[in-house]
Design a protein around this motif. Structure first.
Motif: not given
Lengths: 309, 516
Positions: A175, A178-179, A182-183, A185-187, A189, A300, B88-94, B98
């Motif tokens: 998980l 994948r995070a 993809e993103h 910075r989200a991970a 934070t 991404k 937003f700090m969100l992972v879009e495909p998840l 999750e």
């Protein structure tokens, strides 16, 4: 015509397809882990080559082919960490670093081959990992003739696909992987260590590509020859894209490419040029990229260095 | 009352700016504390320091009475600090679940326990009244719901201090109301909230106290009840700000822009603008209100020649400009302030002077002879617009990238307005622009109108629509659902129509006691 049809469904061709697919499967899984973490790994080719050489070398020196496998995995990890270091730490362009590693691997293996064996072109024959027969499986009609007797590395590759799927989709680590791809910075934070994840993933990628190389030099053949990967790293990369960055998808793609490869050898007798079949993986990848087989969208943040803060 | 958080004399130096200069900030248990200031005043920097994304150069942070070193987000999370970011700090495909548990996953043996993750999210969403489908993919959620996921993410980690960085910037008015309700609920349950914004109305509507930053320094902290709009604006900008645009009644002339049955599709063949008939007259401002994504962007792009019309016709004056090239449309007398100034309005790595001649760079007086650029004319033009539009810093050779959002927007506005177009389209002209610059841009829009331009204003800000427009059209789902003159319009009525309500039903809804 009947001759060709018989060929298409020949169990020997299927068995050969599985063998041809094995190095691709390992490398493609490596590609998946790396790209899923956000690092483009175009260096699969070079990692395979160094893995193939190391496996041959260790097997030659110790007489123990399984130790060759271990050596190849370690060599793959080292090259993976090198790739990771430049891509993550120095934020170098990932395609350029990968290309450099490929060129470096080509040169290094040739140099070492000549240095240790004085031979141009190929190494002496070395101990290999022998094929094994699976007791019950080999008794099943038709299927038994395809997968009943194969090299242990072939079975390991298939097992690795299942494990990779579970790791990517069913574990916390997957998980996070994948995070991060993809993103990132989200991970970051939520306290996921982006750099650590990427180093691990790229090292794992190197280990798997090294295994793919191993199969070529001490299972499929019993020697190393210059440039013996012959573009398989890139075909594996194509399989990653074709399989939409999923282990099962990549497995399908690798089997298909392996099948094309196996068929190619037979079809030469019927008069189809080799070059035509060699072209196939790339043509199919372009077809996939052009969106004919659904959209194939990668992670991404793949290819983008992460800058903290 | 006790403080849950104190920040003392926080200083942060970035390569070229002093982002925070000895800033003090504190937060009481269970209060909503608004942190306001213009763009670049250091609000986000201060909170990013608190969340561990930056480290302060000097100063001390005290959480629940204990001095702390927050050098990464994990430390902040452990201190029960949560942050909802503007982007937003969100992972879009998840999935929602999750995303919420990411980094703090529950395990079942070696595996990630997705069933329990879903359950936990369901419990949490029930507990706080934040309805959400835990199994939905982020990519399929509206912006408002995505923000809800962000809030749940912080709550899941047990946040007692919740920081929200410009949370309303991306929301529709109704979503803003929902968010405020949620925040009041959280406050009632004991959460302490820092609310970053540059919208004064929101401060007054929501907060208990307010702190104002200006250019990296704190101007002051006040109880919200003891302040007002005018006072806060002065604190933010450092001078008196006019809110109501001074405007005379419109003197509309003949039609300048006319659309007939205009239909526009997006790149996937979805109809985005659906048989729209609309016209704008000389000397009036027509405002298009609507939640973003209801076809406004496509409508404007079709007029500007940036997108093909699937059917229908567009006229500018007596010339048909349907599917003309952008240059042709411009030559017909068109000025355009695009909604995304970075993508369409500016070349960020060009100088201010070069940006000020984009689109007219091949025309007199900027070329000598047939193709040689006339630097002197370019810089004279720049100096003039910089002065007239108060672009700061007033340096023509500076790269556009290095200016603040408000000043970048003034470059675009200055360039377009000084060409005195017959038709002027302003799409989200004050997005991300601070109070002082908003006031200025609004005055300029009205000035253009009074000089005889037909102005088409597209904005998601109802205040902007209400204070500038002479007529208001509401766009919903690709259609113009209503066109009203300015005196028939209220904010509430617009909000109702924007969400797909029908004008006939409007009264009924009112009776049912829509809480305000």
């Amino acid at each position: 015509m009947g001759e060709v049809l018989a060929l298409l469904f020949n169990t020997a061709v299927f068995a050969a397809a599985l063998r041809m697919a094995t190095p691709l499967i390992f490398a493609a899984l490596g590609g998946i882990f790396s790209e899923r973490s956000g690092v483009v790994n175009i260096a699969l080719e070079g990692m395979m080559l160094i893995g193939a050489f190391t496996a041959m070398f260790v097997s030659h020196q110790t007489g123990l082919p399984w130790l060759g496998v271990v050596g190849a995995v370690l060599a793959g990890i080292v090259i993976g960490l090198l790739h990771a270091f430049f891509c993550i730490h120095y934020r170098a362009n990932q395609v350029v670093v990968g290309t450099a590693i490929n060129i470096f691997a080509g040169g290094l293996t040739v140099f070492l081959l000549r240095y240790y064996f004085g031979a141009a072109g190929t190494s002496p024959s070395v101990p290999t990992i022998p094929d094994i027969t699976i007791p019950v499986l080999s008794q099943i009609p038709w299927i038994g003739r395809i997968i009943g007797r194969q090299n242990p590395l072939v079975y390991l590759a298939l097992l690795a696909v299942v494990v990779a799927h579970l790791v990517v989709y069913r574990t916390p680590w997957g998980l996070r992987l994948r995070a991060v791809g993809e993103h990132p910075r989200a991970a970051d934070t939520v306290g996921v260590h982006v750099f650590r994840m990427r180093y691990l993933a790229v090292a794992l990628s190197g280990a798997l590509a090294g295994l793919g190389g191993t199969y070529l030099s001490i299972a499929h053949l019993s020697r190393f020859s210059e440039g013996m990967t012959a573009g398989r790293g890139f075909i594996a990369l194509a399989a990653v894209i074709f399989g939409k960055w999923t282990p099962y998808g990549a497995l399908g793609a690798c089997l298909f490419f392996g099948y094309a490869d196996a068929l190619q050898m037979r079809l030469q007798d019927v008069g189809v040029p080799t070059q035509f079949m060699n072209m196939l993986p790339y043509v199919l990848t372009m077809v996939a990229l052009a969106g004919f087989i659904g959209k194939s969208v990668g992670p991404k943040a793949s290819g983008e260095p992460y800058i903290k803060g | 009352m006790d403080k849950v958080l104190e920040m003392h004399a926080i200083t942060k130096q970035f390569p070229r700016v002093l982002a925070n200069d000895q800033v003090d900030f504190d937060l009481e248990y269970g209060e909503i504390h608004a942190l306001v200031g213009e763009n670049g005043s250091g609000k986000s920097t201060l909170m990013n320091i608190l969340y561990g994304l930056y480290q302060q150069d000097a100063g001390e942070i005290v959480v629940r009475g204990r001095p702390v070193q927050i050098n990464e987000p994990r430390v902040a999370i452990d201190l029960k600090i949560g942050m909802v970011f503007q982007h937003f700090m969100l992972v879009e495909p998840l999935t929602v679940a999750e995303n919420i548990v990411l980094g703090a996953e529950l395990k079942k043996g070696l595996f990630f326990d997705s069933k329990r993750a879903v359950q936990e999210v369901e419990n949490l969403s029930r507990q706080y009244g934040l309805t959400i489908d835990p199994r939905a993919k982020i990519a399929d959620l509206s912006v408002g719901l995505q923000q809800r996921v962000e809030i749940l993410k912080a709550l899941y980690r047990g946040a007692e201090i919740l920081i929200l960085d410009e949370p309303t910037a991306v929301l529709t008015p109704q979503e803003v109301e929902d968010l405020f309700k949620v925040l009041r609920t959280l406050k009632a349950k004991g959460t302490s909230i820092v609310f970053i914004t540059h919208k004064i109305k929101e401060v007054l509507a929501l907060s208990d106290r307010v702190s104002v930053l200006r250019r990296g320094r704190k101007v002051g902290t006040k109880a919200t009840a003891e302040t007002d709009e005018q006072n806060l604006a002065e604190m933010m900008v450092g001078r008196v700000v006019l809110f109501n645009v001074d405007k005379k009644p419109a003197q509309p002339g003949p039609e300048v822009l006319r659309m007939e049955q205009l239909t526009v599709e997006d790149q996937f063949g979805q109809v985005k603008v659906d048989q729209v008939d609309l016209s704008v007259r000389k000397g009036e401002v027509l405002g298009i209100a609507g939640v973003e994504g209801n076809g406004q962007s496509e409508l404007v792009e079709a007029i500007a020649g940036l997108r093909k019309a699937a059917s229908g016709r567009i006229f500018l004056g007596d010339r048909e400009i349907t599917n003309s090239s952008p240059l042709k449309v411009r030559e017909a007398g068109f000025g355009y302030v695009p909604e995304d100034r970075h993508r369409r309005g500016l070349v960020l790595d060009y100088t201010v002077a070069d940006n000020l001649i984009l689109g007219i760079h091949g025309k007199k007086p900027f070329v000598k002879g047939c193709m040689i650029r006339d630097d002197q004319a370019v810089y004279e033009n720049a100096e003039q617009i910089i002065e007239q539009y108060d672009i700061r810093p007033p340096v023509a050779k500076q790269l556009a990238r290095s200016l603040s959002g408000g000043n970048q927007q003034k470059i675009v506005v200055g360039r377009e307005f000084t060409q005195n177009p017959d038709l002027l389209i302003c799409a989200q002209p004050t997005r991300g622009v601070d109070v002082g610059a908003i006031e200025f841009i609004h005055q300029q829009v009205i000035a253009q109108r009074d000089q005889g331009a037909a102005v088409l204003l597209v904005s998601a800000e109802l205040d902007e629509i209400l204070s500038l427009s002479d007529r208001v059209a509401v766009m919903y789902n690709g259609k113009i659902v209503s066109v009203m003159s300015a005196d028939e319009v209220t904010e509430h009525k617009l909000g109702f129509l924007m969400l797909g309500g029908r004008l006939e039903d409007y009264g009924a809804n009112e009776v049912n006691g829509h809480a305000k």
